[in-house]
Design a protein around this motif. Sequence first.
Motif, mmCIF file in Angstrom:
data_model
loop_
_atom_site.group_PDB
_atom_site.id
_atom_site.type_symbol
_atom_site.label_atom_id
_atom_site.label_comp_id
_atom_site.label_asym_id
_atom_site.label_seq_id
_atom_site.Cartn_x
_atom_site.Cartn_y
_atom_site.Cartn_z
ATOM 1 N N LYS A 177 -25.324 30.889 33.975
ATOM 2 C CA LYS A 177 -25.944 32.155 33.589
ATOM 3 C C LYS A 177 -24.917 33.265 33.776
ATOM 4 C CE LYS A 177 -30.780 30.942 34.463
ATOM 5 N NZ LYS A 177 -32.044 31.317 35.165
ATOM 6 N N PRO B 104 -29.247 37.133 37.451
ATOM 7 C CA PRO B 104 -30.491 36.479 37.022
ATOM 8 C C PRO B 104 -31.597 36.745 38.044
ATOM 9 C CG PRO B 104 -28.630 34.994 36.767
ATOM 10 C CD PRO B 104 -28.115 36.183 37.505
ATOM 11 N N GLU B 105 -32.843 36.756 37.584
ATOM 12 C CA GLU B 105 -33.961 37.111 38.461
ATOM 13 C C GLU B 105 -34.160 36.125 39.604
ATOM 14 O OE1 GLU B 105 -37.522 37.781 36.286
ATOM 15 O OE2 GLU B 105 -36.659 39.338 35.013
ATOM 16 N N THR B 106 -33.871 34.848 39.364
ATOM 17 C CA THR B 106 -33.997 33.831 40.408
ATOM 18 C C THR B 106 -32.708 33.031 40.503
ATOM 19 O OG1 THR B 106 -34.961 32.229 38.848
ATOM 20 C CG2 THR B 106 -36.491 33.628 40.095
ATOM 21 N N LEU B 107 -32.363 32.665 41.706
ATOM 22 C CA LEU B 107 -31.143 31.898 41.951
ATOM 23 C C LEU B 107 -31.448 30.742 42.891
ATOM 24 C CD1 LEU B 107 -28.619 34.833 42.597
ATOM 25 C CD2 LEU B 107 -28.785 33.442 40.515
ATOM 26 N N PRO B 108 -30.735 29.609 42.737
ATOM 27 C CA PRO B 108 -30.893 28.512 43.691
ATOM 28 C C PRO B 108 -30.173 28.831 45.000
ATOM 29 C CG PRO B 108 -29.186 27.983 42.114
ATOM 30 C CD PRO B 108 -29.769 29.294 41.671
ATOM 31 N N GLU B 109 -30.271 27.933 45.969
ATOM 32 C CA GLU B 109 -29.635 28.186 47.262
ATOM 33 C C GLU B 109 -28.115 28.149 47.179
ATOM 34 O OE1 GLU B 109 -31.098 25.635 50.282
ATOM 35 O OE2 GLU B 109 -33.117 26.508 50.299
ATOM 36 N N ALA C 102 -26.803 38.307 45.681
ATOM 37 C CA ALA C 102 -27.198 36.893 45.672
ATOM 38 C C ALA C 102 -27.745 36.477 47.045
ATOM 39 C CB ALA C 102 -26.015 36.017 45.280
ATOM 40 N N GLN D 146 -31.181 37.496 47.527
ATOM 41 C CA GLN D 146 -32.141 36.663 46.794
ATOM 42 C C GLN D 146 -32.361 35.309 47.465
ATOM 43 O OE1 GLN D 146 -32.062 36.185 42.555
ATOM 44 N NE2 GLN D 146 -31.122 38.188 42.169
ATOM 45 N N GLY D 147 -31.700 35.074 48.593
ATOM 46 C CA GLY D 147 -31.902 33.829 49.315
ATOM 47 C C GLY D 147 -30.821 32.780 49.135
ATOM 48 N N VAL D 148 -29.727 33.121 48.449
ATOM 49 C CA VAL D 148 -28.619 32.176 48.290
ATOM 50 C C VAL D 148 -27.955 31.952 49.647
ATOM 51 C CG1 VAL D 148 -26.354 31.812 47.238
ATOM 52 C CG2 VAL D 148 -28.214 32.780 45.881
#
Length: 301
Positions: A26, A43-48, A73, A76-78
């Motif tokens: 992305k 991006p609105e959501t990201l993986p770890e 990031a 967002q929880g990364v």
Amino acid sequence: MTLILAFEDYYAQAEKLANCLSLPIKQVNIHQFPDGETKVTLPETLPEKIIICRSLNNPNEKLIELVITATAARNQGVTHITLIAPYLCYMRQDIAFNKGEAVSQKIIGQMLSDYFDCVITVDPHLHRIKSLAEAIPNTQAITLHASQAISAFLQKKFNQPIILGPDEESEQWAKAIAAPHHWQYNIATKQRFSDTEVDVSFTNNKGVASKQLDLAAQDIVIVDDIASTGKTLVQAVIELKKQKPKSISVIVTHAFFVDSAIVELTNLGVNNIWSSDSIPHPTNAFSIIDTIAQQVKANTD
């Protein structure tokens, strides 16, 4: 699933990396305000786990954007961020040559360590340190080399080229490129007088002394890690032309070729000027993305 984040200026190479690794990609969107500030949109959501792929030529704006991206990031929880910077900036100033000079390598290296869990680069311009970890402490710092990709590329172009490095620092690349095919190589000595004034000599040096190398009617390839002003390459070509080779080619990992460097080399009769895609440039002829992909795979195995 790990996600690759890319920026517009290096998207094609990041997309190739994503394809090699079968990972989603992305884009991070950048907006410049009239006053020079930058808005960064992820991006609105990201993986770890994410991989940010961006080469750091023109570094000053990019470093700020990377810091904002990495911080956003994390918010967002990364939990794990790998930075892939095929060209890594601010590595040359590793000591203070004069009173008051900032040692930018340590400052930028510490900053990268603060924001990234892993940093991967290709042929960083290191002088007085042995490993990238000395410049980027407290994180995984990985140095890759373009020599295998260069060697494979040159094998498709020549039968028995002679590999020449324009200074002592280039010996590691010249030797590594020549070794797989048992090509001859030699290293010059260089005297630098300023950023734009250098002197290059190909006699009585490392590798095979040029007096033992018959360069007449031979395909000569000058190899180096980086070409900025191109003055070192220009002086090397001037010296080599005295021996009337069949062809002279230049190949580098990182291509800047600022000001009139390309014109000067072309006017001197250089037949080919090639570079990797570590920095987008008209001379890009081969890719180091496969080399990077192999390392990322090894990290995740």
